[in-house]
Enzyme design. Structure first.
Site, PDB file in Angstrom:
ATOM      1  N   ASP A   1      41.665  26.013  55.161  1.00 34.53           N
ATOM      2  CA  ASP A   1      42.588  27.158  55.091  1.00 34.53           C
ATOM      3  C   ASP A   1      43.155  27.347  56.502  1.00 34.53           C
ATOM      4  OD1 ASP A   1      42.096  28.212  52.265  1.00 34.53           O
ATOM      5  OD2 ASP A   1      40.078  28.023  53.048  1.00 34.53           O
ATOM      6  N   GLY A  49      36.651  27.445  57.679  1.00 38.22           N
ATOM      7  CA  GLY A  49      37.049  26.058  57.472  1.00 38.22           C
ATOM      8  C   GLY A  49      38.509  25.834  57.850  1.00 38.22           C
ATOM      9  N   SER A  63      36.802  22.501  47.738  1.00 36.57           N
ATOM     10  CA  SER A  63      37.301  23.856  47.530  1.00 36.57           C
ATOM     11  C   SER A  63      36.608  24.422  46.304  1.00 36.57           C
ATOM     12  CB  SER A  63      38.815  23.810  47.274  1.00 36.57           C
ATOM     13  OG  SER A  63      39.245  25.031  46.709  1.00 36.57           O
ATOM     14  N   SER A  64      36.321  25.718  46.329  1.00 40.94           N
ATOM     15  CA  SER A  64      35.714  26.342  45.148  1.00 40.94           C
ATOM     16  C   SER A  64      36.644  26.203  43.947  1.00 40.94           C
ATOM     17  CB  SER A  64      35.433  27.816  45.423  1.00 40.94           C
ATOM     18  OG  SER A  64      34.634  27.928  46.580  1.00 40.94           O
ATOM     19  N   ARG A  65      37.959  26.152  44.211  1.00 43.30           N
ATOM     20  CA  ARG A  65      38.927  26.076  43.106  1.00 43.30           C
ATOM     21  C   ARG A  65      38.965  24.690  42.455  1.00 43.30           C
ATOM     22  NH1 ARG A  65      41.942  30.130  46.316  1.00 43.30           N
ATOM     23  NH2 ARG A  65      42.116  31.968  44.992  1.00 43.30           N
ATOM     24  N   LEU A  95      29.654  28.367  46.448  1.00 42.33           N
ATOM     25  CA  LEU A  95      29.475  27.609  47.689  1.00 42.33           C
ATOM     26  C   LEU A  95      29.350  26.110  47.419  1.00 42.33           C
ATOM     27  CD1 LEU A  95      26.990  30.016  49.495  1.00 42.33           C
ATOM     28  CD2 LEU A  95      29.482  30.005  49.576  1.00 42.33           C
ATOM     29  N   MET A 117      33.752  33.583  49.766  1.00 43.95           N
ATOM     30  CA  MET A 117      33.909  34.269  48.484  1.00 43.95           C
ATOM     31  C   MET A 117      32.949  33.654  47.458  1.00 43.95           C
ATOM     32  SD  MET A 117      37.843  35.479  48.212  1.00 43.95           S
ATOM     33  CE  MET A 117      38.525  33.940  47.634  1.00 43.95           C
ATOM     34  N   GLY A 118      31.938  32.946  47.949  1.00 40.75           N
ATOM     35  CA  GLY A 118      30.940  32.382  47.042  1.00 40.75           C
ATOM     36  C   GLY A 118      31.392  31.079  46.405  1.00 40.75           C
ATOM     37  N   HIS A 143      31.079  24.858  52.707  1.00 44.19           N
ATOM     38  CA  HIS A 143      30.456  26.084  53.227  1.00 44.19           C
ATOM     39  C   HIS A 143      29.177  25.755  53.997  1.00 44.19           C
ATOM     40  CE1 HIS A 143      32.697  27.748  49.628  1.00 44.19           C
ATOM     41  NE2 HIS A 143      33.146  28.525  50.594  1.00 44.19           N
TER      42      HIS A 143
HETATM   43  O1  PAF Z   1      38.297  31.745  52.848  1.00 45.61           O
HETATM   44  C1  PAF Z   1      37.725  32.617  52.157  1.00 45.61           C
HETATM   45  O2  PAF Z   1      36.756  32.353  51.420  1.00 45.61           O
HETATM   46  C2  PAF Z   1      38.247  34.044  52.195  1.00 45.61           C
HETATM   47  O3  PAF Z   1      39.623  34.077  52.338  1.00 45.61           O
HETATM   48  C3  PAF Z   1      37.566  34.914  53.266  1.00 45.61           C
HETATM   49  C4  PAF Z   1      37.844  34.398  54.662  1.00 45.61           C
HETATM   50  C5  PAF Z   1      36.064  34.950  53.009  1.00 45.61           C
HETATM   51  C6  PAF Z   1      38.103  36.356  53.192  1.00 45.61           C
HETATM   52  O4  PAF Z   1      37.874  36.911  51.936  1.00 45.61           O
END
Ligand code: PAF
Length: 281
Positions: A150, A147, A185-187, A33, A30-31, A37
């Protein structure tokens, strides 16, 4: 690196890669990065001649009160990063291109989605399974990399890929961590300096509980201590701290087979998740 925004253009670009020979690997993202990633891209390159990265902030996997609007979007910086990493195609569709103004077909994986994030975020895994099934149909990769951070998502995607006979080999890549142990994590970008320090309690609490359980300690007591550590560090609420079968994600009360410790908790406005393998000593 080509940046592609329509399914038609993607199909043409993938056909050209296929004509060159060699396998195609997909890294769905979802970018926003980060090094986590890039570890997926490195693993993808080790397996396939051509790597496609998708960047799509998927609205259907966010609940009504979640952070879809706030989710970090930095496509230009992301594109530079993966171009330098040797990615062949950046697949970056719009929401309309992905869902054609609304779609009636949904992929829902039962069982493994019942607990943990499936319970805490109703509908989340339907959104994930549907968009990943679509990405698989669009790119038709030989491999797809996700990854282990998740962990439940990875299990759901493995199940979906097998159940739908996608022919895609789903590969899990170990979680990448900062020096202090926090999973990338992006968050993490949402965390204030203070929250960032407090967030270290999450991997530490999981590490302690994993050591206790792996050494034959009481599972319920170890989970309780971990929960208390998170609360003491300022996490509120703690959605879950759970010890589960590493394959089925069913709760376990003894470490008599491969298990995984998983947790989700909120610090300030940021919900963090993490998990650890429990090594039996
Ligand atoms: O893990 C993520 O970034 C998202 O859940 C994914 C797998 C790209 C699906 O939108």
């Amino acid at each position: 690196m080509q940046i592609v925004r329509t399914v038609a253009a993607l199909r043409a670009s993938i056909a050209a890669l296929r004509a060159d020979g060699g396998a195609v690997a997909l890294v769905p993202t979802m970018g926003a990065l980060h090094a986590g990633h890039l570890a997926l891209v490195t693993e993808a390159k080790a397996r396939a001649a051509h790597v496609v990265v998708s960047i799509f902030v998927n609205p259907t996997q966010f609940g009504p009160n979640e952070d879809f609007d706030a989710y970090p979007r930095r496509e230009a910086a992301d594109a530079r990063l993966i171009d330098a990493a040797g990615v062949a195609i950046l697949w970056a569709p719009t929401v309309d291109e992905m869902y054609h103004g609304g779609a009636a077909t949904h992929v829902s994986v039962s069982g493994i989605t019942a607990g943990l994030d499936g319970a805490a975020r109703p509908g989340h895994f339907d959104g994930v399974a549907t968009v990943v099934a679509k990405l698989f149909a669009q790119v038709r990769p030989d491999y797809a990399l996700f990854g282990e951070k998740d962990y439940q998502q990875l299990a759901v995607i493995r199940r979906m890929a097998a159940d739908l006979d996608t022919g895609v080999e789903v590969i899990g890549v170990p979680t990448q961590r900062d020096d202090d142990g926090l999973a990338l994590s992006s968050r993490n970008a949402y965390l204030s300096d203070e929250e960032r320090v407090a967030a270290r309690a999450l991997p530490r609490a999981l590490g302690e509980a994993a050591a206790t359980i792996g050494a034959g300690g009481d599972v319920a007591a170890a989970l309780d201590v971990a929960r208390q550590r998170l609360v003491a560090a300022g996490f509120d609420p703690v959605d879950y701290v759970a010890f589960c079968d590493a394959q089925t994600l069913e709760p376990m009360n003894r470490a008599d087979r491969p298990g995984r410790l998983l947790a989700a908790a909120r610090i300030g406005r940021t919900r963090l998740i993490d998990n650890l393998e429990v090594a039996i000593v």
